[in-house]
Design a protein around this motif. Structure first.
Motif, short mmCIF file in Angstrom:
data_model
loop_
_atom_site.label_atom_id
_atom_site.label_comp_id
_atom_site.label_asym_id
_atom_site.label_seq_id
_atom_site.Cartn_x
_atom_site.Cartn_y
_atom_site.Cartn_z
N GLU A 102 0.66 -1.24 0.10
CA GLU A 102 -0.04 -0.11 0.04
C GLU A 102 0.88 1.20 -0.02
O GLU A 102 0.30 2.38 -0.14
CB GLU A 102 -0.85 0.05 1.28
N GLU A 157 -7.31 9.15 6.86
CA GLU A 157 -8.26 8.45 6.40
C GLU A 157 -7.77 6.97 6.16
O GLU A 157 -8.40 6.07 6.08
CB GLU A 157 -8.66 9.17 4.96
N MET A 158 -6.28 6.98 5.66
CA MET A 158 -5.64 5.70 5.33
C MET A 158 -5.57 4.80 6.70
O MET A 158 -5.92 3.71 6.49
CB MET A 158 -4.25 6.19 4.74
N ASP A 160 -7.45 4.91 9.15
CA ASP A 160 -8.91 4.55 9.51
C ASP A 160 -9.22 3.15 8.69
O ASP A 160 -9.82 2.12 9.33
CB ASP A 160 -10.13 5.46 9.16
N ARG A 161 -8.86 3.22 7.63
CA ARG A 161 -9.23 1.76 6.67
C ARG A 161 -8.07 0.75 7.21
O ARG A 161 -8.64 -0.22 7.13
CB ARG A 161 -8.77 2.46 5.11
N VAL A 162 -6.89 1.07 7.34
CA VAL A 162 -6.05 0.21 7.77
C VAL A 162 -6.71 -0.71 9.17
O VAL A 162 -6.52 -1.92 9.23
CB VAL A 162 -4.50 0.52 8.24
N GLN A 163 -7.07 0.42 9.99
CA GLN A 163 -7.33 -0.19 11.61
C GLN A 163 -8.75 -1.13 11.22
O GLN A 163 -8.81 -2.10 11.91
CB GLN A 163 -8.07 1.08 12.24
N GLN A 164 -9.44 -0.74 10.28
CA GLN A 164 -10.76 -1.45 9.96
C GLN A 164 -10.38 -2.74 9.38
O GLN A 164 -10.90 -3.90 10.14
CB GLN A 164 -11.75 -0.73 9.11
N GLU A 165 -9.59 -2.78 8.40
CA GLU A 165 -9.24 -3.96 7.87
C GLU A 165 -8.39 -4.92 8.57
O GLU A 165 -8.72 -6.26 8.44
CB GLU A 165 -8.48 -3.87 6.32
N GLU A 168 -10.67 -6.45 10.99
CA GLU A 168 -11.68 -7.60 10.63
C GLU A 168 -10.71 -8.87 10.13
O GLU A 168 -11.22 -9.72 10.39
CB GLU A 168 -12.23 -6.93 9.07
#
Length: 266
Positions: A102, A157-158, A160-165, A168
């Motif tokens: 990434e 923003e990036m 936030d996405r890392v944390q969510q993925e 999961e």
């Protein structure tokens, strides 16, 4: 209450947004120290970037660094590792693959050194601000050293996405992932947090939790604030941190640490 140990987060709490200590704050901390209290800096910083702050305060002693992963004692003889919670590089291999793919900037830290694989002007500016001089290597995976912290640096923003993925996918496995700031995610040993490090230090010093005051500003401060007899959030903290605190003081730009120490210690 006579607090015998004052645990202070550094960035966003002790320092203002220009990463400076005010003279009033320095004087108040010295006064509290002169009355017999241990002043302990508890920070996400490494020892080398924490020590100049301690010296500016005119103090020496124990620092809780890397968000609790490494506790270090500093005096005129140098720095000594007191305790660390480490892990191995193979444990973060899936996350290393992710950030490389990434293009997310990252570093890995031993207790005393930081390693990176690349650096741009934006990252240089950030490291300069935090008084850090990372070592550039071709592949951190080949270091073969115990690691205390793996940190991502990117826009909110990036992250936030890392944390969510990563949540999961449970990509961090048995390790612990925390958001240590809007621009930072840290991965550490599950045992590593400021609260556990403060608990171990307090036991060594034979200080009861009720005799400890802790001041912080972010989610990585919650464990130490909960362990302390009095946990204080500065006004610039997120709402969740302020709600978890026992009390709220002024912001880091309005000498919140100074005002809390005057109110509760002097």
């Amino acid at each position: 209450m006579n607090y015998r140990l004052i645990a202070l987060d550094v960035d966003g709490t002790l320092l203002n947004d220009d990463h400076e200590l005010t003279e009033q704050t320095i004087e108040t901390i010295q006064e509290v120290h002169d009355q017999g209290a241990h002043i302990v800096l508890c920070t996400g910083r490494a020892p080398d970037s924490t020590l100049p702050i301690l010296q500016q305060l005119g103090l020496e002693g124990t620092m809780i660094t890397h968000n609790g992963a490494a506790t270090v004692h500093a005096d005129e003889r140098g720095k000594t590792l007191v305790n660390e919670f480490s892990f191995t590089l193979p444990e973060i291999a899936p996350m290393l693959d992710y950030v490389r793919t990434e293009g997310i900037h990252f570093d890995v830290c031993t207790s005393f050194n930081m390693y990176i694989e690349r650096i741009g002007e934006y990252e240089k500016e950030m490291y300069t601000k935090f008084l850090v001089s990372p070592k550039l290597v071709t592949d951190v995976s080949e270091l073969g050293l115990p690691i205390v912290k793996f940190t991502l640096f990117s826009n909110p923003e990036m992250l936030d996405r890392v944390q969510q993925e990563w949540d999961e996918q449970q990509l961090y496995g048995h390790l612990r992932m925390i958001r240590s700031g809007d621009l930072f995610i840290d991965v550490m040993s599950a045992k590593a947090n400021k609260g556990n490090a403060l608990k171990a230090l307090a036991a060594t010093l034979e200080i009861d939790p009720s005799e400890i005051m802790a001041i912080g500003n972010y989610y990585n401060d919650l464990e130490m604030m909960a362990f302390a007899g009095l946990g204080i959030a500065v006004e610039n903290s997120p709402d969740g941190v302020k709600e978890a605190a026992d009390a709220v003081t002024a912001s880091n730009n309005d000498e919140g640490v100074h005002k809390a120490l005057v109110k509760y210690c002097l």
